[in-house]
Motif scaffolding. Structure first.
Motif, PDB file in Angstrom:
ATOM      1  N   SER A 174       0.819  -1.215   0.000  1.00  0.00           N
ATOM      2  CA  SER A 174       0.000   0.000   0.000  1.00  0.00           C
ATOM      3  C   SER A 174       0.848   1.258   0.000  1.00  0.00           C
ATOM      4  CB  SER A 174      -0.924   0.015   1.227  1.00  0.00           C
ATOM      5  OG  SER A 174      -1.901  -0.990   1.131  1.00  0.00           O
ATOM      6  N   PRO A 215      -7.664   1.506   2.327  1.00  0.00           N
ATOM      7  CA  PRO A 215      -6.760   2.215   1.422  1.00  0.00           C
ATOM      8  C   PRO A 215      -5.887   3.214   2.170  1.00  0.00           C
ATOM      9  CG  PRO A 215      -8.966   2.137   0.495  1.00  0.00           C
ATOM     10  CD  PRO A 215      -9.076   1.621   1.902  1.00  0.00           C
ATOM     11  N   LEU A 259      -4.172  -0.742  -4.839  1.00  0.00           N
ATOM     12  CA  LEU A 259      -4.170   0.623  -4.329  1.00  0.00           C
ATOM     13  C   LEU A 259      -2.799   0.897  -3.712  1.00  0.00           C
ATOM     14  CD1 LEU A 259      -7.665   0.262  -2.746  1.00  0.00           C
ATOM     15  CD2 LEU A 259      -7.143   1.928  -4.514  1.00  0.00           C
TER      16      LEU A 259
END
Length: 697
Positions: free
Chosen positions: A370, A386, A618
């Motif tokens: 991430s 996220p 993401l």
């Protein structure tokens, strides 16, 4: 009156700072980006409260000046104290020079900085001690340098605030703090964007002229050095003002509450705003990024994550099979890039055990981190959320009682622990994990006899292995299933570890050695675990926290986010490759799917083995938020900017298709608006849910 004159260095610099801040506010008030009109009361508030705030903030900044001036004295050079002092400074210099000081453990430039500082201090003290006839002259030039430095920093701050306002229309915020993290990129951007040499040349010229007058008006302090009693008076006055400032500055900040945002920004003191940004580490998504109407954003999210409740990420996860309550051990590996492994093309043989374990595991070959810091990795596998703008949730004030992987396990009757070889106080891990129901086993829980090797980051991974096995054995005796999350530490600068364990010496301080020693320690863990009765009923999840490096030619160089991830459980998980695109936030929901857990989920992460999963990843820095999908990387950034890159595989010879990680990133000629909206929907809804405190367990 003579004592008042000796306060000249403080009040002259304060006057200069206040005048500079006044001029800066005036310039920003009429700047083209300040698209607002101000009432008389607005203007009065901006300049009056701003004036008061400037005086109080600068009184705190004068702490370094006080520290310098208070120690100016001739008495400390008298025999024998001067020689004792000089001897101690030489001893300290030699200690740092030996390479065995505590500064060396930190690695990087810190030992050099310490050596230079102590070296200069020793040299100057020696001059004062052995050349008394030149003492006054040397002292004058040192005093002049300190005053010049303050003048330069005041002017430099004003110039920086101007250019920051020119870019963002606000005083310093988390983006400014972020610039300290990405120094190379920021300096490169500044060099390309502005005429740096003329600006800094002019700045130093102006600073030199102003410094001349400042020095002339304030040099009485060194010409007639205050007595001990006068220094006590000076200190009482300074610390009284210091205390008033500490109490008053936050009160003044509360008055920045006008409906006109520009009024609040212009009233604020830039240095205090920087401090707040550094402490709070948040970046308001809705102020700086592109947004969609709320209903549309959540509708798009529902297209990607099905059956969501209105305006939320909540949904019911229900399996068609009975739940399997196996023990779970999650190992997050510090700074472990995919290209450290043989299958991704590495030929150094620095991860032999994990290379072997991968062939016996469910291996996720197209897996992306991430972010590019440990707290982002911990956030991803714990919150399955996220990476929102600003600092990780782990380090924010509102980081407790969240919906986490630990809370799901606890709802199933599991014991939940976080194991870390260092002090979990670092990076706010202790506050985050304990605030979310995890018991913590860290360096503070080790007995002296349990530590065979440690450095600044904590005990070596082998010591943590031994501690982990002891901890798990104790848990297993309770009869309740357990979930243990172990974060490794040894693959981190200064890359020191016990000698004689691998074929790279522990004092070589090499990245390859750090990787190989961590691999060695994990092998030892599994070797010990296989002998325990709980092993056959345990699932092991192994994933990196982030890559070893994040620098690249673009905002988000995707090869710098590719990390290894696998799930290993002999007899339960069949070895095979899953090659669809996925994120770090998906690993734990996928595990819950394998265990057939039924639960109410708020996770943005998904079970990638579910047929409804739409492949995507993401990835983000602190301000550039990206979506990787359909061979397109979409990035949304502050100032409501959007960029899109088409991805073309740049294959590496001798590497299988599933393990190719290098792509050329070329700007798209025609924008994919569907992907732009999808990117916005992910990050906007995640930010909205956190802001409304709806991600609680």
């Amino acid at each position: 009156m003579s004592f008042i004159k000796k306060l000249a260095p403080f009040y002259i610099l304060t006057v200069f700072y206040v005048i500079t801040s006044f001029i800066l506010r005036l310039v920003l008030l009429f700047h083209p980006i300040t698209q607002s009109s101000f009432t008389f009361l607005d203007t009065l508030k901006i300049f009056s409260l701003g004036f008061l705030s400037d005086i109080l903030v600068f009184s705190l900044a004068c702490g370094f000046l006080w520290l310098y001036l208070i120690f100016i004295s001739n008495d400390k050079y008298q025999k024998p104290y001067g020689f004792i002092h000089f001897g101690l400074l030489i001893a300290l210099f030699l200690y740092i020079l030996s390479g065995k000081s505590i500064l060396t453990e930190y690695g990087g430039a810190l030992p050099i900085i310490g050596l230079i500082f102590v070296g200069i201090k020793t040299f100057l003290f020696g001059l004062f001690l052995f050349v008394p006839k030149k003492r006054e002259r040397i002292r004058f030039w040192l005093f002049a340098f300190v005053m010049f430095l303050y003048v330069v920093l005041i002017l430099q701050n004003a110039v920086s605030e101007y250019f920051f306002w020119n870019e963002f229309g606000v005083k310093y915020n988390f983006i400014a703090v972020n610039y300290l993290v990405y120094t190379n990129e920021v300096i490169g951007n500044i060099m390309e964007s502005y005429p740096v040499i003329p600006i800094f040349g002019t700045l130093f010229l102006v600073a030199g002229i102003i410094s001349y007058f400042v020095i002339q008006k304030s040099k009485i302090y060194i010409e007639k050095i205050p007595s001990v009693s006068e220094k006590i008076k000076l200190s009482v006055i300074y610390f009284s003002l210091f205390g008033i400032a500490l109490w008053s500055i936050p009160k003044l900040a509360i008055t920045e509450n006008a409906t006109n945002v520009f009024t609040n920004e212009l009233q604020a003191n830039g240095m205090y705003r920087f401090y707040l940004a550094f402490m709070n580490s948040e970046l308001d998504y809705f102020k700086f990024y592109k947004t969609l109407p709320e209903q549309e954003a959540y509708a798009l999210l529902n297209n990607q994550i099905h059956n969501l409740k209105p305006l939320s990420s909540t949904r019911t996860i229900q399996s068609d099979s009975a739940e399997i309550h196996k023990n779970v051990v999650l190992i997050t590996i510090e700074s472990y890039s995919a290209d450290f492994m043989k299958m991704y093309g590495n030929k150094q043989n620095i991860s032999p055990f994990l290379d072997s374990l991968a062939t016996q595991s469910l291996l996720f070959t197209n897996f992306y981190a991430s972010g590019n810091r440990t707290v982002r990795g911990l956030e991803a596998v714990t919150l399955c959320l996220p990476p929102t703008a600003g600092e990780s949730v782990v380090k924010r004030e509102d980081n407790k009682n969240k919906f986490t992987t630990g809370s799901v396990f606890k709802s199933k009757g599991y014991q939940v622990k976080y194991l870390y070889g260092g002090d979990a106080f670092f990076d706010n891990m202790e506050d985050f994990f304990s605030g979310n129901g995890y018991d913590i086993v860290d360096e503070k829980t080790f007995k002296p006899e349990e530590i065979t090797f440690s450095n600044v980051w904590g005990v070596c991974d082998e010591d943590m292995v031994n501690k982990a096995i002891k901890t798990i054995n104790t848990e297993a005796q309770t009869g309740k299933p357990f979930f243990n999350h172990w974060m490794t530490v040894s693959n981190h600068r200064p890359f020191t570890y016990p000698n004689g364990k691998i074929d790279i010496p522990g004092n070589a301080k090499s990245r390859e050695g750090g990787v190989k020693y961590t691999d060695y320690a994990i092998k030892k863990f599994f070797g010990m675990a296989e002998k325990q009765p709980w092993f056959k009923n345990t699932v092991f999840v192994i994933v990196a926290d982030h890559c070893a490096s994040s620098a690249g030619k673009t905002e988000l160089p995707i090869d710098k986010y590719r990390i290894p991830a696998m799930i290993y459980s002999p007899g339960f998980i069949q070895p095979h490759h899953y090659n669809q695109l996925m994120s770090q936030i998906d690993i734990m929901p996928t595990l819950f799917g394998l265990l057939h857990f039924d639960y109410q989920s708020k996770f943005f992460g998904q079970d990638v083995l579910n047929p409804n999963y739409h492949p995507r990843a993401l990835i983000a820095t602190y301000q550039d938020l990206g979506l990787l999908k359909d061979n397109v990387l979409t990035i949304i950034s502050p100032k409501k900017q959007v960029k899109q890159y088409g991805l073309k595989l740049n294959p590496k010879e001798g590497v299988e298709a599933d393990f190719q990680i290098y792509y050329d990133q070329k700007p798209l000629a025609i924008k994919r608006n569907d992907l732009i909206k999808e990117t916005i929907s992910y990050y906007q809804t995640a930010s909205d849910i956190l802001k409304k405190k709806e991600y609680q367990k």
